[in-house]
Design an enzyme around this catalytic site. Structure first.
Site, mmCIF file in Angstrom:
data_model
loop_
_atom_site.group_PDB
_atom_site.id
_atom_site.type_symbol
_atom_site.label_atom_id
_atom_site.label_comp_id
_atom_site.label_asym_id
_atom_site.label_seq_id
_atom_site.Cartn_x
_atom_site.Cartn_y
_atom_site.Cartn_z
ATOM 1 N N THR A 188 0.841 -1.196 0.000
ATOM 2 C CA THR A 188 0.000 0.000 0.000
ATOM 3 C C THR A 188 0.875 1.244 0.000
ATOM 4 O OG1 THR A 188 -0.082 0.142 2.413
ATOM 5 C CG2 THR A 188 -1.747 -1.226 1.332
ATOM 6 N N LYS A 442 -14.816 18.293 10.469
ATOM 7 C CA LYS A 442 -15.858 18.503 11.474
ATOM 8 C C LYS A 442 -15.844 19.972 11.876
ATOM 9 C CE LYS A 442 -18.202 16.188 15.223
ATOM 10 N NZ LYS A 442 -18.196 15.032 16.139
ATOM 11 N N TRP A 447 -20.342 17.393 10.201
ATOM 12 C CA TRP A 447 -19.381 16.832 9.267
ATOM 13 C C TRP A 447 -19.549 17.441 7.878
ATOM 14 C CZ3 TRP A 447 -15.397 14.373 11.095
ATOM 15 C CH2 TRP A 447 -15.499 13.631 12.279
#
Length: 545
Positions: A188, A442, A447
């Site tokens: 990854t 936030k 959100w």
């Protein structure tokens, strides 16, 4: 029913037996190279003989450091078909990350394109168990003067690919009795900590290849001319390298030049039918295709990051073919969803269809998905509005990371992959990505999706790119900051963009500030690097009133 192991050898055998007449085209630094599947198969078998002659362990790691080429495709199959494990190295990782993954994977040999040796040469002394370096001439670059001495000092034998191939005998593939045997691995490109290794089995790759061939997925077929612009060192080139070989599709490999003009020229001249890449690639290609014959093109799969509506619609308007958004990650092999519209949705208005294409589509056949509260794992309603963490499981989904204690952070106790994506799902099982969990903002207790805000900003005709990050705000705790790239020759103002956004997003979601940048920094796989932007602009709104 008979129980026959599902192995990559079957994909190779089909290409060798049925599609020897079909073509593989590679763009090199000196022009186009053309070969057939028959010639490629013979070279791939000889490469298997090379691995034997070099003394690579029966299950040894065979690393590649290369562009998308026919030679890289030879390695894609010679390593796993000979029982070994292909390890694609991401050429865009930081040096210390490359050192880590070469050592962590126990790579015994690296096959590297000559044009990339400048990146690899300074690291030779840091590779602890490497035995061989094989140079592939891709028509560009030079072998660094110090490399031969550096290899000798490290006990690494240096070879020329074509010389090894010409001296080798074709290999007969061993029978792979265990379909769960490792076939390849990819690490990854995480932005924090060392990369994590994902190991793909023969079985998972076989099944993922079948998935890529499904009509409601990428629909790879014999009649296709496939251009994988997505790198072969990134999540298996989205499965297109395997699917093309399995179906006998013509392959067009872009080599080292991924510029807009170069990719556009290949699409037009080679009559490409399927061209796959990340959004930044298609942003550069679109203007180069204006007025060109793209009538052969039937699909433009795009993933890696959210596809802006304005980009997809730009292709629909100019080419009559909107972008086909797909979603996945290294851990999902990677195809996990593809955004085809349902039959009845063809009757919707153009705007309604464009809105649907901003989703990543229905979860793919062969993959299960759920959306849950990440803390309690309580299921979130599939109403198209409620959101939670997207989690997956399936036969081509990773169950853990290779030799890594961090596996517990990304997999649930009941066996699901935590994707790190916040998503909502509608009643038809179609997924809309809200944001990455780490990129949600936030503000004042509410959100805000950075992805949604970015897409709306990039719809402004004077904006080329935009990335939205959350930064500290004295009143709201955190607030969105828009990092904007202007279209060349244009001078949009903050007030003009805010006026443009009015009515498209709630007022409390509007950016509290703007910074004008030359380009959005990208990660090693072409995604927006918001961590880089947060590090650079963390204090922009600190004194905002």
């Amino acid at each position: 029913m008979q129980d026959v192991p599902l192995t990559i050898t079957h994909l190779f055998d089909r290409a060798e037996q049925f599609f020897g007449h079909k073509e593989i085209v590679t763009a090199t630094g000196t022009g186009l190279e053309r070969t057939t599947y028959a010639e490629w198969a013979q070279r791939t078998r000889r490469l298997g003989g090379v691995l034997d002659a070099l003394g690579i362990s029966p299950d040894g790691r065979v690393a590649t450091f290369a562009w998308n080429t026919a030679r890289h495709l030879e390695l894609y199959f010679a390593a796993p078909c000979s029982g070994r494990v292909l390890h694609t190295l991401n050429i865009r990782l930081f040096p210390e990350q490359l050192t880590y993954i070469v050592n962590h994977a126990d790579d015994e040999v690296i096959f590297a394109d000559k044009s990339l040796l400048g990146l690899l040469a300074p690291l030779m002394s840091s590779f602890e168990r490497l035995k061989h370096l094989v140079v592939m001439d891709d028509g560009k670059g030079e072998i660094p003067d110090s490399l031969v001495n550096d290899c000798a000092a490290c006990g690494v034998e240096m070879h020329q690919y074509e010389e090894l191939l010409s001296a080798a005998s074709p290999a007969q593939w061993p029978e792979i009795a265990d379909e769960h045997q490792a076939a390849s691995m990819c690490y990854t490109s995480g932005t924090t900590g060392n990369p994590k290794g994902v190991v793909y089995s023969h079985r998972s790759t076989y099944l993922h290849t079948m998935g890529a061939m499904m009509a409601d997925s990428l629909g790879a077929r014999e009649s296709d001319v496939i251009l994988p612009v997505v790198p072969m060192f990134h999540a298996n080139a989205w499965g297109l390298a395997h699917a093309a070989v399995a179906t006998g599709a013509t392959l067009v490999m872009p080599g080292p030049d991924l510029s807009g003009p170069a990719v556009a020229e290949l699409i037009v001249d080679e009559r490409v039918t399927v061209a796959a890449g990340v959004p930044t690639i298609w942003m550069a290609v679109l203007p180069e295709l204006k007025g060109k014959d793209t009538s052969a093109l039937r699909s433009i799969p795009c993933g890696g990051s959210a596809v802006p509506r304005v980009l997809s619609e730009g292709y629909r308007t100019q080419l009559g073919l909107p972008i086909l958004q797909a979603w996945g990650m290294t851990e999902t092999s990677p195809i996990a969803s593809v955004c085809h519209l349902d039959a009845d949705q063809a009757e919707l208005s153009i705007d309604e269809q464009a809105d649907l294409r901003t989703q990543v589509g229905r979860i793919s056949f062969g993959v299960d998905a759920r959306v849950v509260d990440p803390g309690t794992l309580e299921a979130i309603a599939w109403d198209g509005e409620s959101s939670g963490e997207l989690q997956c499981r399936g036969n081509w989904i990773a169950s853990d990371y290779y030799d890594d204690v961090r596996s517990g952070e990304s997999f649930t106790d009941d066996g699901w992959l935590k994707t790190g994506d916040v998503a909502s799902v509608d009643e038809r099982g179609r997924i809309r990505l809200v944001d990455r969990t780490k990129d949600l903002i936030k503000s004042g207790g509410e959100w805000i999706s950075s992805v949604e805000l970015e897409n709306e900003i990039m719809a402004h005709p004077q904006v080329a790119e935009a990335a939205v990050i959350g930064v500290t705000h004295p009143k709201w705790g955190e607030a969105p900051l828009a990092c904007v790239v202007k279209v060349a020759g244009e001078e949009p103002t903050e007030s003009e963009i805010l006026t443009f956004l009015d009515g498209k997003v709630a007022k409390w979601q509007l950016p509290k500030g703007f910074v004008w940048i030359d380009e959005v920094p990208k990660t090693s796989v072409g995604k927006f690097s918001k961590k880089t932007l947060r590090d650079a602009h963390a204090d922009v709104l600190m004194n905002d009133q």
